[in-house]
Design a protein around this motif. Structure first.
Motif, PDB file in Angstrom:
ATOM      1  N   LEU A 112       0.846  -1.198  -0.146  1.00 37.80           N
ATOM      2  CA  LEU A 112       0.019  -0.014  -0.030  1.00 37.80           C
ATOM      3  C   LEU A 112       0.858   1.237  -0.123  1.00 37.80           C
ATOM      4  N   ALA A 113       1.974   1.192   0.685  1.00 36.63           N
ATOM      5  CA  ALA A 113       2.760   2.415   0.878  1.00 36.63           C
ATOM      6  C   ALA A 113       3.482   2.815  -0.496  1.00 36.63           C
ATOM      7  N   THR A 114       4.027   1.614  -1.138  1.00 35.31           N
ATOM      8  CA  THR A 114       4.693   1.635  -2.285  1.00 35.31           C
ATOM      9  C   THR A 114       3.759   2.309  -3.315  1.00 35.31           C
ATOM     10  N   ALA A 115       2.524   1.667  -3.598  1.00 31.44           N
ATOM     11  CA  ALA A 115       1.790   2.139  -4.545  1.00 31.44           C
ATOM     12  C   ALA A 115       1.470   3.514  -4.468  1.00 31.44           C
ATOM     13  N   LEU A 116       0.812   3.978  -3.249  1.00 32.50           N
ATOM     14  CA  LEU A 116       0.554   5.293  -2.993  1.00 32.50           C
ATOM     15  C   LEU A 116       1.763   6.249  -3.035  1.00 32.50           C
ATOM     16  N   GLY A 117       2.895   5.836  -2.528  1.00 28.97           N
ATOM     17  CA  GLY A 117       4.089   6.953  -2.291  1.00 28.97           C
ATOM     18  C   GLY A 117       4.658   7.057  -3.761  1.00 28.97           C
ATOM     19  N   THR A 118       4.623   5.932  -4.575  1.00 29.74           N
ATOM     20  CA  THR A 118       5.103   6.071  -5.943  1.00 29.74           C
ATOM     21  C   THR A 118       4.205   6.924  -6.770  1.00 29.74           C
ATOM     22  N   LEU A 119       2.662   7.132  -6.799  1.00 30.37           N
ATOM     23  CA  LEU A 119       1.970   7.712  -7.341  1.00 30.37           C
ATOM     24  C   LEU A 119       2.252   9.243  -6.847  1.00 30.37           C
ATOM     25  N   ALA A 120       2.293   9.418  -5.590  1.00 33.30           N
ATOM     26  CA  ALA A 120       2.391  10.891  -5.112  1.00 33.30           C
ATOM     27  C   ALA A 120       4.015  11.314  -5.761  1.00 33.30           C
ATOM     28  N   LEU A 177       3.095   5.452   7.983  1.00 30.54           N
ATOM     29  CA  LEU A 177       4.418   5.850   8.204  1.00 30.54           C
ATOM     30  C   LEU A 177       5.688   5.371   6.947  1.00 30.54           C
ATOM     31  N   GLY A 178       5.113   4.603   6.135  1.00 22.79           N
ATOM     32  CA  GLY A 178       6.153   4.212   5.324  1.00 22.79           C
ATOM     33  C   GLY A 178       6.059   4.936   3.847  1.00 22.79           C
ATOM     34  N   ILE A 179       4.985   5.652   3.586  1.00 20.21           N
ATOM     35  CA  ILE A 179       4.711   6.346   2.468  1.00 20.21           C
ATOM     36  C   ILE A 179       5.912   7.677   2.337  1.00 20.21           C
ATOM     37  N   PRO A 180       6.319   8.249   3.547  1.00 20.95           N
ATOM     38  CA  PRO A 180       7.260   9.247   3.087  1.00 20.95           C
ATOM     39  C   PRO A 180       8.657   8.768   2.695  1.00 20.95           C
ATOM     40  N   PHE A 181       8.912   7.384   3.282  1.00 22.29           N
ATOM     41  CA  PHE A 181      10.286   7.026   2.616  1.00 22.29           C
ATOM     42  C   PHE A 181      10.140   6.650   1.261  1.00 22.29           C
ATOM     43  N   VAL A 182       8.958   6.200   0.806  1.00 20.77           N
ATOM     44  CA  VAL A 182       8.992   5.722  -0.659  1.00 20.77           C
ATOM     45  C   VAL A 182       8.754   7.086  -1.494  1.00 20.77           C
ATOM     46  N   ILE A 183       8.328   8.203  -1.002  1.00 18.51           N
ATOM     47  CA  ILE A 183       8.325   9.385  -1.582  1.00 18.51           C
ATOM     48  C   ILE A 183       9.401   9.995  -1.840  1.00 18.51           C
ATOM     49  N   ILE A 184      10.217   9.980  -0.700  1.00 18.75           N
ATOM     50  CA  ILE A 184      11.540  10.488  -0.916  1.00 18.75           C
ATOM     51  C   ILE A 184      12.629   9.804  -1.804  1.00 18.75           C
ATOM     52  N   THR A 185      12.405   8.511  -1.715  1.00 16.34           N
ATOM     53  CA  THR A 185      13.322   7.491  -2.555  1.00 16.34           C
ATOM     54  C   THR A 185      12.914   7.640  -3.941  1.00 16.34           C
ATOM     55  N   VAL A 186      11.720   7.703  -4.162  1.00 20.01           N
ATOM     56  CA  VAL A 186      11.470   7.719  -5.727  1.00 20.01           C
ATOM     57  C   VAL A 186      11.427   9.010  -6.178  1.00 20.01           C
ATOM     58  N   THR A 187      11.248  10.105  -5.328  1.00 19.45           N
ATOM     59  CA  THR A 187      11.636  11.369  -5.954  1.00 19.45           C
ATOM     60  C   THR A 187      13.072  11.652  -6.185  1.00 19.45           C
ATOM     61  N   ALA A 188      13.800  11.258  -5.588  1.00 19.97           N
ATOM     62  CA  ALA A 188      15.446  11.265  -5.633  1.00 19.97           C
ATOM     63  C   ALA A 188      15.670  10.388  -7.059  1.00 19.97           C
ATOM     64  N   THR A 189      14.955   9.453  -7.514  1.00 20.81           N
ATOM     65  CA  THR A 189      15.326   8.809  -8.415  1.00 20.81           C
ATOM     66  C   THR A 189      14.951   9.448  -9.519  1.00 20.81           C
ATOM     67  N   LEU A 190      13.718  10.224  -9.577  1.00 24.74           N
ATOM     68  CA  LEU A 190      13.048  10.902 -10.707  1.00 24.74           C
ATOM     69  C   LEU A 190      13.727  11.959 -11.215  1.00 24.74           C
ATOM     70  N   VAL A 191      14.556  12.793  -9.928  1.00 24.19           N
ATOM     71  CA  VAL A 191      15.563  13.862 -10.267  1.00 24.19           C
ATOM     72  C   VAL A 191      16.211  13.943 -11.599  1.00 24.19           C
ATOM     73  N   GLY A 192      16.710  12.756 -11.995  1.00 22.99           N
ATOM     74  CA  GLY A 192      17.575  12.368 -12.897  1.00 22.99           C
ATOM     75  C   GLY A 192      17.111  11.909 -14.105  1.00 22.99           C
ATOM     76  N   PHE A 193      15.654  11.647 -13.904  1.00 23.87           N
ATOM     77  CA  PHE A 193      14.853  11.073 -15.212  1.00 23.87           C
ATOM     78  C   PHE A 193      14.798  11.952 -16.396  1.00 23.87           C
ATOM     79  N   ASP A 194      15.041  11.339 -17.532  1.00 22.47           N
ATOM     80  CA  ASP A 194      14.671  12.190 -18.611  1.00 22.47           C
ATOM     81  C   ASP A 194      13.635  12.302 -19.392  1.00 22.47           C
ATOM     82  N   HIS A 195      12.728  13.196 -19.196  1.00 22.11           N
ATOM     83  CA  HIS A 195      11.176  13.150 -19.633  1.00 22.11           C
ATOM     84  C   HIS A 195      11.227  13.149 -20.995  1.00 22.11           C
TER      85      HIS A 195
END
Length: 303
Positions: A112-120, A177-195
């Motif tokens: 649940l946290a991974t799905a919601l955090g990734t979407l966010a 409690l787990g969603i913030p960790f998913v948001i931070i790690t996925v957002t860090a990955t998306l920083v270098g993402f080539d849109h």
């Protein structure tokens, strides 16, 4: 970085002094964990090193506390260890039951946290997203706000909605409690993402869903897995929220350890702690390997 050959005596002195200081700080941080591991093999029911342990006498060491994790709560622990004995362990041993609850709650809360955090994170990575900073601050607030405040709020909210003392309530609380960790790690990955890759896929006729599963998801997958691992560890180690929103029979490993400290001081707690340390090391190693893989995919030399 290696010490250059032209370094002055003062630079050489600081080079080695700095490394000694770092080693001492590392030892200070890791010492409590290192002490727990040998104490879990204590043959005596104490939380201190006995004379036999200090003298490395084999009779001072035992795996009795690891065996107690299997036998505590069993109906017939003295029977031969055949299939019926292991069935008794699976159904009645309190530590095994707590481990099953922790795995079930951790698994579903991580999904649940991974799905919601990734979407966010995908939404917050878009530059046209309004009030991105405010929304980000709200979404990661469970990681900043003291856990006792979050647990109290969840308790009153769940009491009104009927989710208190239920597995769905505990799972959603751990996912919070787990969603913030998913948001931070996925957002860090998306920083270098080539849109430009997604725009190129759209220009070739790919649907948004096909673009996501064929292009976006493979590139950000290391960040998603890293966030999922952090969410799982957060759920697996959480005790305060469980004390507030879980029922009595919904014992997790941290709650069972808490009960053991309050009701009976047993070195079996140290055995559980050692197992959790090993699991945590394995998960952190996996996170580091995924981080390096993500950097290689983005063309960055792993540091």
């Amino acid at each position: 970085m290696a010490l250059p050959t032209y370094a002055s005596p003062l630079e050489k002195l600081w080079y080695y002094t700095f490394r000694v200081i770092c080693g001492l700080i590392f030892l200070f941080l890791i010492a409590p964990i290192l002490i727990v591991i040998p104490l879990s093999f204590n043959a005596e029911p104490y939380f201190t090193f006995t004379e036999k342990m200090l003298s490395f006498d084999p009779s001072g060491y035992s795996t009795r506390w690891y065996d107690l994790l299997l036998t505590f709560g069993m109906k017939a622990p003295e029977l031969p260890r055949d299939s019926s004995w292991w069935s008794d362990v699976w159904n009645n041993a309190q530590w095994v039951r707590a481990a099953k609850n922790s795995m079930i709650i951790g698994f579903f809360s991580t999904i649940l946290a991974t799905a919601l955090g990734t979407l966010a994170a995908l939404g917050l990575s878009r530059p046209e997203m309004p009030s991105r900073r405010l929304i980000t601050a709200i979404l990661i607030s469970p990681m900043i706000v003291p856990i006792i405040i979050t647990a109290t709020g969840l308790f009153f909210f769940y009491s009104k909605t009927g989710l208190a003392n239920s597995y769905p309530g505990v799972i959603m609380a751990h996912a919070t409690l787990g969603i913030p960790f998913v948001i931070i790690t996925v957002t860090a990955t998306l920083v270098g993402f080539d849109h430009s890759l997604t725009r190129a896929a759209a220009s070739l006729g790919a649907t948004p869903s096909r673009t996501f599963f064929k292009i976006t998801l493979p590139l950000i997958l290391p960040g998603i897995i890293s966030g999922a691992l952090f969410a799982f560890v957060t759920s697996f180690d959480e005790v305060v929220v469980v004390l507030f929103v879980a029922d009595f029979d919904q014992q997790t490993i941290p709650r069972q350890m808490w009960n053991g400290i309050r009701e009976q001081i047993s070195p079996a707690i140290l055995s559980v702690a050692t197992i959790l340390v090993v699991v945590s090391i394995a998960l952190l190693t996996t996170v580091e390997l995924l981080r390096r893989r993500s950097e290689r995919l983005r063309g960055i030399s792993p540091g």
